[in-house]
Design a protein around this motif. Structure first.
Motif, mmCIF file in Angstrom:
data_model
loop_
_atom_site.group_PDB
_atom_site.id
_atom_site.type_symbol
_atom_site.label_atom_id
_atom_site.label_comp_id
_atom_site.label_asym_id
_atom_site.label_seq_id
_atom_site.Cartn_x
_atom_site.Cartn_y
_atom_site.Cartn_z
ATOM 1 N N ARG B 34 0.912 -0.990 0.012
ATOM 2 C CA ARG B 34 -0.023 0.032 0.215
ATOM 3 C C ARG B 34 1.006 1.250 -0.128
ATOM 4 N NH1 ARG B 34 -3.954 3.226 2.521
ATOM 5 N NH2 ARG B 34 -2.648 3.690 4.348
ATOM 6 N N GLN B 35 2.014 1.223 0.562
ATOM 7 C CA GLN B 35 2.683 2.441 0.809
ATOM 8 C C GLN B 35 3.584 2.722 -0.574
ATOM 9 O OE1 GLN B 35 4.738 0.636 4.313
ATOM 10 N NE2 GLN B 35 3.447 2.040 5.533
ATOM 11 N N LYS B 61 -3.438 3.877 -2.907
ATOM 12 C CA LYS B 61 -2.190 3.946 -2.327
ATOM 13 C C LYS B 61 -1.881 4.964 -1.247
ATOM 14 C CE LYS B 61 -1.088 0.359 -4.918
ATOM 15 N NZ LYS B 61 -1.211 -1.174 -4.310
ATOM 16 N N GLN B 62 -0.858 4.944 -0.371
ATOM 17 C CA GLN B 62 -0.583 5.810 0.665
ATOM 18 C C GLN B 62 0.715 6.222 -0.058
ATOM 19 O OE1 GLN B 62 0.962 4.161 4.494
ATOM 20 N NE2 GLN B 62 1.525 6.454 5.074
#
Lengths: 369, 369
Positions: B34-35, B61-62
């Motif tokens: 996700r990061q 996404k982060q």
């Protein structure tokens, strides 16, 4: 002399284990190029470096040395850069070899330098502490610390050969010897009940530095780790089992400041905590926990963690890099001699374990009986 | 949009090539965690970063960003550490992705950071210069400079996906475009005579930034490099052919100070020198050398090297890391479109080439006729 081969396909390499090992015969056949940079520290170099330098020069190598300050505090990017400075000042090229002569810190930094110099040169490891003999000899983990986290920057780098000489343990401090025994006990607890029985039969002789028994313990530990690593070189699965005691241990180290407790001491207390938590989950019984505590105590290692506010302890655990996608992954004991990766421990149980394991006396048995 | 797959077994990855490519569709499927940390520089970030950040956030996404100073002068360990600082300050874990948005310097540093952060996280490349689209898109070479040598510290790190968008070349300086064309010409000269004929037919349109033709040139260059890299991922053999012009070029860059000439410009002059030397060795004829010089000149690239004392030029060549066990290994042309690795050039012939290629007019043809 015993020889263990770590089976990693084309990166297969031998570990020579014994006392007063012949340097030239053990190392020279595995060093392909002519240039060798021995990386050591101010403590180890005066004791052992000349012997290695002479033996390798005798074998026709061009040997240069790089002596770093001693201690975990120097395991950083600035000290790493000193190795690059030395390699480039010596005009070493990409068929050179970096040889780590020292404990885990030297192995981690020299290994990362070997992984990165010219995008990778050969690496040889001569671990001089019991901990590094059973831990960094196998697995290829290298790296440095960052102000915001331990071992956060590094590489997987397999050595061409490892030489673990029990004679070098004679100069090791008692505390350092015990810290090495902590990792040895870890292998037994996580997957080898026979080895645990063997350790229970011999712990006092190991503490007294019986060279033959230490060699046997190193051999069995490395063999165990090698099996796990061969199956999972880059830690996507079962290799995480090797972190038994480490998430608790890292929290202790982070709280006290790295270096206050030795890594092995923190892992020792961490393993008792993992056993305690496994008991609270109903997987092992109180007698099992006491068995874990006993073998650790007999290695002259701490079985309780320092007084740390529980909330703070849990926050430190959550910062450990074993956190995957936000979920705390712990290595716990399904039974003594069989560890598993688990996400099932509730915060409540973890809280209880931390609170219980801070007491000098913490009779889990009585609580759960 | 064209898609090229770089075949590296389980590290196989696609390169998307075209104009105004859809960011989310191209990148998101290849970003597992996700990061995402976008690493860019002060020149590229204001132009393109918001688009990537928005698209990836839209995909769930982060996204965090790390903007570095622009230029080869900053390709060092201190700037690299800024990426680690950003990753750790954001508390990114080992399933994060580092995305390089920029030219070769950004790709090299972000790639090395991805290779080293937590011993390796995922890496995505969005090369925004023609040079980096055809060079760092394929091959996995990452790294930083050291005061004593260029690219001396680094790692092999393959991306999960590469996106080469010709629309981003509109903002590229003419000199930078030509520097990219130098590497494109290199692929033709070292192994693809058909591609050379194609370049000879289209060079003026490429210089005028015809997006379709640039995409075709990038595709053919990457395909060529991919074939070589797939056969020799860690540069033990034929991959060295990719260094055509580079040993001469690095000497020029080192003499002038890195950044004075662009890398591609130095390689361009270096390729003429390699052709000149190949002619002196009797492998190609004067007409071949002139053909090499012509295509380089038409790309608005230098065909002669600056005035450098020959002895000093040779000393700088000897420092190039392509020196293996003390022997100078050059990439030369057996014929135009077929490079070979050679240790056969005598110092006398190399001397003659350096002397001849410094003159604004240097009719090798007349000398050898």
């Amino acid at each position: 002399m015993q020889t263990l081969h770590v089976e990693l396909g084309e990166r297969r390499y031998p570990i020579f284990i014994g006392s007063h090992l012949p340097v030239q015969e053990c190392l020279a056949p595995y060093i392909k190029g002519r240039q060798v940079m021995i990386v050591s520290n101010t403590t180890v170099a005066p004791l052992y470096m000349a012997g290695y330098q002479d033996a390798l020069e005798h074998a026709g190598k061009q040997v240069m040395t790089c002596i770093l300050p001693d201690g975990e505090a120097y395991k950083n990017i600035d000290t790493l850069n000193l190795i690059f400075d030395a390699l480039l000042a010596a005009r070493f090229n990409r068929d050179c070899t970096v040889l780590a002569l020292g404990g885990g810190v030297i192995g981690d930094m020299a290994g990362f330098a070997a992984a990165s110099f010219q995008r990778g040169v050969d690496f040889v490891q001569v671990p001089t502490t019991l901990l590094s003999q059973v831990d960094s000899s196998v697995g290829g983990k290298t790296g440095i610390n960052h102000p915001l986290g331990k071992n956060m920057i590094g590489a997987f780098k397999q050595p061409s050969v490892v030489m673990a000489d029990m004679a070098q343990l004679d100069t090791l401090a008692d505390r350092e010897l015990s810290a090495g025994l902590a990792e040895i006990i870890k292998y037994a607890l996580l997957g080898d009940q026979d080895f645990l029985v063997w350790l229970e039969a011999h712990m006092e002789q190991l503490v007294a530095r019986d060279a033959n028994l230490l060699a046997e313990a190193v051999y069995r530990s490395c063999a165990h780790k090698a099996r796990i690593v061969a199956a999972d070189e880059h830690e996507h699965g079962d290799r995480a089992l090797l972190n038994l005691g480490h998430t608790f241990g890292h929290a202790i180290e982070a709280y006290l400041g790295y270096g206050e407790w030795l890594h092995g001491e923190a892992v020792a207390a961490g393993m008792v905590m993992a056993a305690d938590l496994s008991c609270r989950m109903g997987w092992i019984n109180a007698a099992d926990v006491n068995r874990v505590r006993q073998i650790i105590a007999r290695a002259h290692l701490p079985t309780v963690c320092p007084a740390i506010p529980v909330e703070q302890f849990m926050a430190l655990m959550a910062q450990d890099k074993k956190v995957l996608a936000g979920q705390l992954r712990l290595i716990l004991l399904k039974q003594v001699g069989q560890a598993v990766i688990s996400r099932d421990a509730t915060p409540e149980l973890i809280w209880e374990t931390i609170a219980a394991c801070q007491q000098p006396a913490h009779p889990v048995g009585e609580q759960n009986a």
